[in-house]
Design a protein around this motif. Structure first.
Motif, PDB file in Angstrom:
ATOM      1  N   PRO A   2       0.419  -1.037   0.491  1.00 43.07           N
ATOM      2  CA  PRO A   2       0.309   0.753   0.141  1.00 43.07           C
ATOM      3  C   PRO A   2       0.566   1.375   0.341  1.00 43.07           C
ATOM      4  O   PRO A   2       1.684   1.334   0.820  1.00 43.07           O
ATOM      5  N   GLY A   3       0.377   1.972  -0.684  1.00 46.10           N
ATOM      6  CA  GLY A   3       1.137   3.551  -0.511  1.00 46.10           C
ATOM      7  C   GLY A   3      -0.111   4.125   0.274  1.00 46.10           C
ATOM      8  O   GLY A   3      -0.139   3.460   1.078  1.00 46.10           O
ATOM      9  N   ILE A   4       0.478   5.562   0.605  1.00 45.80           N
ATOM     10  CA  ILE A   4       0.212   6.347   1.656  1.00 45.80           C
ATOM     11  C   ILE A   4      -0.880   7.009   1.525  1.00 45.80           C
ATOM     12  O   ILE A   4      -1.907   7.439   2.320  1.00 45.80           O
ATOM     13  N   SER A   5      -1.203   7.011   0.528  1.00 50.19           N
ATOM     14  CA  SER A   5      -2.919   6.829   0.194  1.00 50.19           C
ATOM     15  C   SER A   5      -3.901   5.984   0.085  1.00 50.19           C
ATOM     16  O   SER A   5      -4.821   5.970  -0.174  1.00 50.19           O
ATOM     17  N   GLY A   6      -3.133   4.596   0.161  1.00 47.35           N
ATOM     18  CA  GLY A   6      -4.092   4.051   0.078  1.00 47.35           C
ATOM     19  C   GLY A   6      -4.621   3.333  -1.053  1.00 47.35           C
ATOM     20  O   GLY A   6      -4.989   1.559  -0.787  1.00 47.35           O
ATOM     21  N   THR A   7      -3.295   3.838  -2.463  1.00 46.36           N
ATOM     22  CA  THR A   7      -3.888   2.964  -3.363  1.00 46.36           C
ATOM     23  C   THR A   7      -3.191   1.251  -3.027  1.00 46.36           C
ATOM     24  O   THR A   7      -1.705   1.675  -2.468  1.00 46.36           O
ATOM     25  N   PRO A  14       7.293  -0.929 -10.795  1.00 46.08           N
ATOM     26  CA  PRO A  14       8.468   0.286 -10.756  1.00 46.08           C
ATOM     27  C   PRO A  14       8.522   0.820 -10.006  1.00 46.08           C
ATOM     28  O   PRO A  14       7.064   2.161  -9.415  1.00 46.08           O
ATOM     29  N   VAL A  15       9.349   1.830  -9.735  1.00 48.46           N
ATOM     30  CA  VAL A  15       9.934   2.672  -8.528  1.00 48.46           C
ATOM     31  C   VAL A  15      10.380   3.840  -8.719  1.00 48.46           C
ATOM     32  O   VAL A  15      11.564   3.485  -9.097  1.00 48.46           O
ATOM     33  N   SER A  22      20.369   1.697   3.650  1.00 54.92           N
ATOM     34  CA  SER A  22      19.108   0.916   4.328  1.00 54.92           C
ATOM     35  C   SER A  22      17.871   2.709   4.149  1.00 54.92           C
ATOM     36  O   SER A  22      17.086   2.555   4.741  1.00 54.92           O
ATOM     37  N   SER A  23      18.208   3.811   3.529  1.00 46.06           N
ATOM     38  CA  SER A  23      17.652   5.013   3.993  1.00 46.06           C
ATOM     39  C   SER A  23      17.609   5.381   2.607  1.00 46.06           C
ATOM     40  O   SER A  23      17.456   6.073   1.460  1.00 46.06           O
ATOM     41  N   VAL A  24      15.982   4.120   2.478  1.00 45.76           N
ATOM     42  CA  VAL A  24      15.481   4.928   1.270  1.00 45.76           C
ATOM     43  C   VAL A  24      13.950   5.087   1.438  1.00 45.76           C
ATOM     44  O   VAL A  24      13.435   4.924   2.545  1.00 45.76           O
ATOM     45  N   LEU A  33       5.576   4.527  -0.808  1.00 44.57           N
ATOM     46  CA  LEU A  33       5.521   3.711  -0.830  1.00 44.57           C
ATOM     47  C   LEU A  33       6.522   3.465   0.405  1.00 44.57           C
ATOM     48  O   LEU A  33       8.444   3.288   0.200  1.00 44.57           O
ATOM     49  N   PRO A  34       6.245   2.403   1.416  1.00 43.89           N
ATOM     50  CA  PRO A  34       7.046   2.696   2.768  1.00 43.89           C
ATOM     51  C   PRO A  34       8.164   0.868   2.748  1.00 43.89           C
ATOM     52  O   PRO A  34       7.948  -0.116   2.684  1.00 43.89           O
ATOM     53  N   LEU A  35       9.240   1.610   0.973  1.00 50.78           N
ATOM     54  CA  LEU A  35      10.100   0.166   1.126  1.00 50.78           C
ATOM     55  C   LEU A  35      11.149   0.060   2.220  1.00 50.78           C
ATOM     56  O   LEU A  35      12.084   1.028   2.464  1.00 50.78           O
ATOM     57  N   ALA A  36      11.342  -1.170   2.425  1.00 50.82           N
ATOM     58  CA  ALA A  36      12.344  -1.305   2.957  1.00 50.82           C
ATOM     59  C   ALA A  36      13.650  -2.116   2.046  1.00 50.82           C
ATOM     60  O   ALA A  36      13.532  -2.040   0.769  1.00 50.82           O
ATOM     61  N   TRP A  37      15.174  -1.494   2.804  1.00 47.88           N
ATOM     62  CA  TRP A  37      15.757  -1.584   1.300  1.00 47.88           C
ATOM     63  C   TRP A  37      16.113  -3.409   1.048  1.00 47.88           C
ATOM     64  O   TRP A  37      16.704  -3.399   0.050  1.00 47.88           O
ATOM     65  N   TRP A  38      15.230  -4.388   1.617  1.00 43.40           N
ATOM     66  CA  TRP A  38      15.431  -5.764   0.543  1.00 43.40           C
ATOM     67  C   TRP A  38      14.126  -6.384   0.005  1.00 43.40           C
ATOM     68  O   TRP A  38      14.384  -6.889  -0.468  1.00 43.40           O
ATOM     69  N   GLU A  39      13.508  -5.172  -0.537  1.00 44.93           N
ATOM     70  CA  GLU A  39      12.273  -5.016  -1.181  1.00 44.93           C
ATOM     71  C   GLU A  39      12.514  -4.326  -2.017  1.00 44.93           C
ATOM     72  O   GLU A  39      11.026  -4.351  -3.325  1.00 44.93           O
TER      73      GLU A  39
END
Length: 51
Positions: A2-7, A14-15, A22-24, A33-39
């Protein structure tokens, strides 16, 4: 994811990545989008043939 908008975005969407290590932050058309570095995978370009 989920994006911050709820979508909801499916795997493989693609992003645009901002930051490094690790800070992306990841964005799809301005939606954060709340992605972690491994995603995510870096260094892939369109038009690069498969091996």
């Amino acid at each position: 994811m989920p994006g911050i908008s709820g979508t909801m975005y499916p795997p493989g969407t693609p992003v645009a990545i901002s930051g490094r290590g690790s800070s992306v932050d990841a964005f799809v058309d301005g939606d954060w989008l709340p992605l972690a570095w491994w995603e995510f995978a870096e260094g892939l370009s369109e038009g690069v043939p498969d091996s």
